[in-house]
Design a protein around this motif. Structure first.
Motif, short mmCIF file in Angstrom:
data_model
loop_
_atom_site.label_atom_id
_atom_site.label_comp_id
_atom_site.label_asym_id
_atom_site.label_seq_id
_atom_site.Cartn_x
_atom_site.Cartn_y
_atom_site.Cartn_z
N UNK A 1 -0.75 46.11 51.73
CA UNK A 1 -0.92 47.54 51.51
C UNK A 1 0.30 48.96 51.23
N UNK A 2 1.12 48.43 52.91
CA UNK A 2 2.31 49.92 53.29
C UNK A 2 3.24 49.21 51.94
N UNK B 1 10.19 58.34 52.16
CA UNK B 1 10.38 57.03 52.66
C UNK B 1 8.64 57.81 54.18
N UNK B 2 9.81 58.83 55.15
CA UNK B 2 8.98 59.73 55.51
C UNK B 2 7.58 59.97 55.30
N UNK B 3 7.70 60.92 53.56
CA UNK B 3 6.49 61.52 54.36
C UNK B 3 5.09 60.42 53.85
N UNK C 1 -0.43 56.50 57.39
CA UNK C 1 -0.76 56.16 58.72
C UNK C 1 -2.66 57.21 58.89
N UNK C 2 -2.04 58.48 57.90
CA UNK C 2 -2.75 59.44 58.36
C UNK C 2 -4.71 58.06 57.56
N UNK C 3 -4.02 57.67 55.66
CA UNK C 3 -4.78 57.40 55.57
C UNK C 3 -5.55 56.18 55.60
N UNK D 1 -7.73 55.10 59.58
CA UNK D 1 -9.61 54.78 59.64
C UNK D 1 -10.05 53.27 59.94
N UNK D 2 -8.71 52.58 59.12
CA UNK D 2 -9.26 51.03 59.82
C UNK D 2 -9.08 51.12 61.21
N UNK D 3 -7.90 51.08 61.96
CA UNK D 3 -8.14 51.05 62.84
C UNK D 3 -9.72 51.30 64.07
N UNK D 4 -10.22 52.42 63.50
CA UNK D 4 -11.10 53.28 63.77
C UNK D 4 -12.21 52.32 63.25
N UNK D 5 -12.07 51.69 62.22
CA UNK D 5 -13.08 50.37 61.83
C UNK D 5 -12.92 49.88 62.86
N UNK D 6 -12.34 49.29 62.36
CA UNK D 6 -11.92 47.98 63.67
C UNK D 6 -12.40 47.51 64.97
#
Length: 581
Positions: A109-110, A131-133, A139-141, A145-150
């Protein structure tokens, strides 16, 4: 794959109404948000973005992997899909279980999200800046959220596993305690048998010998016979008590010893109790209502004991009061009720003190509870005293079925009146061998597992920790974004700002090489906006616009700017103008 897709789509039928309503509302909100984000891109793009959001929103729970990759690809083209990425990544983090698979899908996805963003022809930033932005945005979107949900899903799974392990430990502990109680009961039974059994046997032998003594009168011989019968009954009672302590139920004792006398210790023996009380000079009435139905051996014995204890209490504490015994066969239980009237005033005045152990009613309640019934004792409305027991007929036993003793309408099988979930002394047969059929049911998370909630943190504590971690992550990302933005602004100022003295030093007709050597170098994302606000350029000329570093007007939206136009390797026009901000 087709079967898997069909199976996943079939899970929608198991959604609750609440979930369906929530998913519908979320899909509508996301669709409206995507449409608003594409307001300036035309009606067709607005409609496509809204339809894509409405379709991907419910599918994220059914196909989390595919929807995550698709949303990342669309988000690389449509910047307004950032909110959609947050929702999709939250679901994917919890639903994709394998860590390697989740890492591979988020990496894919990234790549799609960043790759499509970098190759967007309308992107004004450079490749490195984009690339940076886009990485920060991903990371923010998506990542956070994926790590928090996992983490939330893993914590819930861990708590569930800990609850199951703790329940297993509790079950084993209760089984050990149950076996310890069994051993203690067996020890008590052995002591009772060794101490009381010998003495009662001596009494029975001596009274039997005394009964045949020719020197006794008929009255004395009758009294000795009563004593002998009482000693024999006491022996039976002792063996029954020892059997209950050893095995749990009185009928097991009779089966082991080969004694076929259940009638004398069950409902059929109540007539004998009533006759014995009448023989003591007390008025006792016995009534039966309903269709007689057999009870389980333990319940049958409990009915006998209720009447026996109630009559004994009435004879001790309510002398000369009338007693009524009633057996009511209800559809699902037998109701045993013994009530005595008020004590006459004359008898109450000359009443003698009686000795009472104080454990009779407690023993009745315990005995009834073990067979799934209950016992109530209290004053009656007429001033007397009333003891009532409710005993269920119980499940059908093989012996009762063979004998045809259970009628078709005998009530629900296994009906009980007490909760047996934590009763380790016997509610169902054979649950724990040797302990009277203890029934241990620890389904769900017991209340005694609160130590795991304390160790792992309660829901509010976990929510605070999760929100704190997310806040720290966003602060770090925000600081990094600010640093990059400041750096970008500084570089952009060097690329788009021009000192008025340079503008004055350049003359029309100078070579393009000499003029560009004095101008700022590098591509600026503000240059296209300056060119759009500049006057019409000469035909065939190539122009470059810059903002002035001189004094800007205090009021107004116009900013001083310079433009240089080149053709055939020479400067053909230089012009100052006011560009709208």
């Amino acid at each position: 794959m087709a079967l898997d897709v069909r199976h996943r789509l079939g899970t929608v039928r198991m959604w609750s109404r609440r979930r369906i309503a929530g998913e519908t509302v979320l899909a509508v909100v996301l669709a409206l948000g995507m449409a608003v984000g594409q307001t300036g891109e035309g009606a067709l793009r607005m409609t496509a973005a809204a339809m894509a959001a409405a379709l991907l929103s419910p599918l994220r729970r059914i196909f989390p992997a595919g929807v995550l990759v698709a949303t990342g690809a669309v988000g690389g083209v449509l910047s307004s899909f950032g909110i959609m990425l947050i929702v999709v990544s939250w679901s994917a983090g919890a639903l994709i279980e394998a860590p390697r698979r989740a890492l591979a899908l988020f990496a894919t996805t990234y790549v799609l999200f960043v790759g499509l963003s970098v190759h967007d022809p309308t992107q004004p930033l450079s490749t490195v800046q984009t690339l940076v932005f886009t990485t920060l945005a991903f990371v923010a979107t998506t990542v956070v959220p994926g790590l928090a949900s996992r983490n939330r899903a893993q914590r819930r799974t861990l708590l569930h596993a800990l609850h199951e392990h703790n329940a297993q430990l509790l079950r084993e502990r209760e089984m050990i305690a149950s076996h310890a109680r069994l051993r203690e009961r067996q020890r008590i039974a052995q002591d009772m048998h060794d101490s009381l059994g010998h003495q009662l046997a001596l009494i029975a032998v001596h009274t039997g010998a005394l009964e045949v003594d020719r020197t006794l009168t008929d009255g004395q011989r009758e009294v000795v016979g009563v004593l002998r019968d009482a000693s024999v009954s006491a022996m039976h009672e002792l063996r029954e008590a020892v059997g209950i302590l050893s095995d749990g139920t009185p009928d097991q004792v009779r089966e082991r010893e080969g004694e076929l006398e259940p009638q004398s210790r069950g409902v059929a023996g109540i007539d004998g109790l009533v006759e014995a009380s009448r023989g003591a000079g007390t008025v006792v009435a016995l009534r039966r209502t309903g269709r007689p139905r057999p009870l389980a051996p333990a319940a049958d014995h409990a009915a006998f004991r209720i009447v026996q204890e109630a009559l004994t209490n009435a004879l001790k504490h309510a002398q000369d009061a009338s007693i009524s015994v009633e057996l009511r066969y209800e559809p699902d239980s037998l109701v045993v009720e013994v009530a005595n009237g008020p004590v006459p005033a004359l008898t109450s005045a000359v009443r003698r003190p009686v000795v009472s152990g104080g454990q009779g009613l407690t023993g009745l309640q315990e005995r009834a509870r073990l067979v799934g019934g209950m016992v109530h004792a209290g004053p009656a409305a007429d001033g007397g005293f009333r003891i009532a027991g409710v005993l269920p007929y119980g499940p059908r036993s093989p012996r009762a079925s063979e004998s045809g003793g259970w009628p078709a309408d005998s009530g629900p099988d296994g009906a009980t009146f007490v909760d047996a979930a934590n009763d380790f002394r016997g509610q169902s047969e054979g649950a724990i061998p040797g302990d009277g059929g203890a029934d241990i049911d620890w389904s769900g998370a017991p209340d005694r597992q609160k130590e795991f909630d304390i160790a792992m943190g309660r829901k509010k504590k976990g929510l605070v920790i999760g929100c704190g971690a997310a806040l720290v992550a966003f602060l770090v990302l925000g600081v990094l974004a600010v640093v990059l933005i400041v750096n970008l602004v500084e570089k952009e100022s060097d690329r788009v700002m021009l000192d008025p003295s340079v503008y004055k030093s350049v003359k029309v007709g100078d070579s393009e090489t000499a003029v560009r050597a004095k101008l700022p170098h590098g591509k600026s994302f503000l240059a296209p906006a300056l060119d759009d606000n500049a006057p019409a350029a000469p035909r065939g000329a190539t122009c470059a616009s810059y903002l002035s570093t001189g004094d800007w007007p205090e009021k107004g939206d116009d900013i001083p700017a310079f433009r240089f136009c080149f053709k055939d390797g020479k400067l053909i026009e230089k012009r100052s103008f006011m560009s709208s901000s």
